[in-house]
Design an enzyme around this catalytic site. Structure first.
Site, short mmCIF file in Angstrom:
data_model
loop_
_atom_site.label_atom_id
_atom_site.label_comp_id
_atom_site.label_asym_id
_atom_site.label_seq_id
_atom_site.Cartn_x
_atom_site.Cartn_y
_atom_site.Cartn_z
N PHE A 125 0.85 -1.19 0.00
CA PHE A 125 0.00 0.00 0.00
C PHE A 125 0.89 1.25 0.00
O PHE A 125 1.84 1.33 0.78
CB PHE A 125 -0.91 -0.02 1.23
CG PHE A 125 -1.98 1.03 1.21
CD1 PHE A 125 -3.12 0.87 0.43
CD2 PHE A 125 -1.85 2.19 1.95
CE1 PHE A 125 -4.11 1.83 0.41
CE2 PHE A 125 -2.83 3.17 1.94
CZ PHE A 125 -3.97 2.99 1.17
N ASP A 196 1.60 -4.72 8.90
CA ASP A 196 0.45 -3.85 8.74
C ASP A 196 -0.79 -4.75 8.60
O ASP A 196 -0.87 -5.55 7.66
CB ASP A 196 0.63 -2.96 7.50
CG ASP A 196 -0.49 -1.94 7.34
OD1 ASP A 196 -1.61 -2.19 7.83
OD2 ASP A 196 -0.24 -0.88 6.72
N LYS A 222 -11.83 -0.23 8.47
CA LYS A 222 -12.08 -1.25 7.44
C LYS A 222 -12.92 -2.37 8.06
O LYS A 222 -14.09 -2.17 8.35
CB LYS A 222 -10.76 -1.72 6.86
CG LYS A 222 -10.09 -0.60 6.07
CD LYS A 222 -8.69 -0.91 5.59
CE LYS A 222 -8.16 0.29 4.78
NZ LYS A 222 -6.71 0.25 4.61
C1 LIG Z 1 -6.07 1.42 4.38
C2 LIG Z 1 -4.61 1.26 4.59
C3 LIG Z 1 -3.88 2.23 5.26
C4 LIG Z 1 -4.57 3.50 5.65
O1 LIG Z 1 -3.77 4.44 6.26
P1 LIG Z 1 -4.44 5.76 6.82
O2 LIG Z 1 -3.34 6.44 7.49
O3 LIG Z 1 -5.55 5.34 7.74
O4 LIG Z 1 -5.02 6.53 5.68
C5 LIG Z 1 -2.55 1.99 5.50
N1 LIG Z 1 -1.96 0.84 5.10
C6 LIG Z 1 -2.65 -0.12 4.44
C7 LIG Z 1 -1.97 -1.36 4.01
C8 LIG Z 1 -3.99 0.08 4.16
O5 LIG Z 1 -4.67 -0.84 3.49
#
Ligand SMILES: *Cc1c(COP(=O)(O)O)cnc(C)c1O
Length: 411
Positions: A125, A196, A222
């Site tokens: 991500f 993560d 989520k």
């Molecule tokens: C959704 C997601 C995020 C989101 O980060 P925010 O700081 O809440 O915007 C981070 N890492 C992954 C892998 C995600 O899927």
């Protein structure tokens, strides 16, 4: 050949079916985007109203003590700990996932001086990669972010790897790493392991402590259904806590915030991971989502998820044959999280046409139709309805309409 009747029978036998009642789901919608923004639990509005009207409105500043606001990040962290296989005292709720990544990566590099590489997956991500790049640039001590293909991660860990940072379930494809195996590979080379859990918490069984993971972050909005922009969480294993050095040193991570000392002294343990004041209203919404997740045994959630993702993939292939959709998620359920993705060169307008018909998934550039499968409120029959509409949208060329072609800000 999967039939509608077969799916209706699965619904009748589904032990998780009553959980659906706990969510507000708009009429005429099949929601396949709970992996991006979970729907609103019915209890959330009343809980948030109570926090606003009574705790804030009447209690005013007294509520930091009297309503337990200051303890919320620990209390809710302890609940999340039960969902991710962590001890209660090692998880707190704070900040966003991105900021928590920065804090933990900084702490990891401080704990492995002399090593220079943050190793991650190419295609992780973006925020995970960006935060690592930004931290390396800020430190300006020769750290680099190295990105390799998922299959090459274990072999790429070496004596210069400070930390391996991976998203357990890939946001793009749904492919899931073997947490214990990769963590062991990192440790064998003396590197730290940071997971993560954005697409895992509340969706798949996680055994952070059992796998030996050193650090983890995760997302509240989520699969945990905590509401848009819900606070995130972070985990640090016991062995790192005595000497941990976070790169952000705010007053709430201080050993004695209300002593108002002139210089920073870290709080003991995980509390040093706080920066500033907790988002009380947002956390109250998050807690409602987490309480629901705790009422649904994760083994049952996973079993239904495996069944639903498998059926959905097969059903799309059965009903939409000849329209150029290619499965982009692992076919083997054990290697897949709780989503199913298909690649198609016209994925964007196809998804817009689907959303227009009430089937809400999302598009991920450049060519992915992504469908989140969330067993707490999805019925088997919903999968049938969604695929029937997808077949219709493809067969009728509905997606070619002009109005589905323009890219909006959030895809
Ligand atoms: C959704 C997601 C995020 C989101 O980060 P925010 O700081 O809440 O915007 C981070 N890492 C992954 C892998 C995600 O899927």
């Amino acid at each position: 050949m999967i039939t509608r009747k077969q799916l209706a029978v699965l619904d009748a036998d589904d032990v998780l079916a009553p959980m659906r009642e706990r969510f507000h789901l708009p009429d005429g919608v099949v929601y396949l985007d709970g992996n991006s923004l979970g729907p609103m639990p019915k209890a959330t509005a009343a809980r948030v109203a109570e926090v606003v009207r009574r705790e804030w409105g009447e209690g005013l500043i007294r509520s930091w003590n009297d309503a337990g606001w200051m303890d919320m990040p620990f209390r809710i962290g302890a609940k999340i700990a039960r969902l991710i296989g962590a001890p209660a005292g090692n998880v707190i709720v704070a900040d966003s996932t991105s900021v928590n990544l920065f804090k933990l990566l900084g702490a990891a590099l401080a704990a492995r001086p002399g090593r220079h590489v943050i190793l991650s997956e190419r295609g992780n991500f973006p925020t995970d990669l960006y935060m690592a790049e930004g931290l390396a640039a800020l430190l300006d001590r020769g750290h680099t972010l190295r990105q390799v293909a998922a299959a090459d991660i274990a072999g790429a860990i070496d004596e210069d790897t400070a930390v391996v940072m991976l998203t357990h379930v890939n946001y793009h494809t749904g492919a899931m790493f073997d947490m214990a195996a990769i963590t062991a590979a990192a440790h064998a080379r003396g590197a730290l392991m940071l997971w993560d859990l954005a697409h895992s918490a509340g969706a798949v069984p996680i055994d952070l402590a059992g796998s030996g993971a050193d650090m983890a972050v995760g997302c509240g909005y989520k699969f945990l259904n905590g509401g848009p922009g819900a606070p995130a969480f972070l985990y640090v294993a016991d062995h790192l806590l005595p000497a941990i050095r976070f790169p952000l040193t705010g007053w709430l991570g201080h050993a004695a915030p209300f002593a108002f000392e002139g210089s920073y002294r870290p709080a003991p343990g995980i509390a040093a991971g706080f920066v500033g004041s907790p988002a009380v209203i947002s956390m109250s919404a998050l807690e409602v989502g987490i309480d629901i997740a705790l009422d649904a045994p994760i083994a049952g959630v996973r079993a239904k998820s495996v069944r639903q993702t498998t059926l959905f993939a097969e059903l799309v292939e059965q009903e939409c044959r000849g329209h150029g959709l290619v499965l982009a998620s692992p076919r083997e359920a054990a290697r897949r999280g709780s989503q199913v993705c298909f690649a198609h060169p016209e994925a964007y307008p196809i998804m817009q046409a689907l959303i227009d018909r009430g089937v809400i998934g999302d598009f991920r550039a450049p060519d992915i139709l992504r469908f989140g499968i969330t067993p707490l409120y999805l019925r088997y029959i919903d999968l049938w309805e969604a695929v029937a509409i997808l077949r219709d949208v493809l067969a009728s060329d509905e997606w070619r309409q002009e109005r589905f072609q323009t890219r909006r800000k959030v895809t």
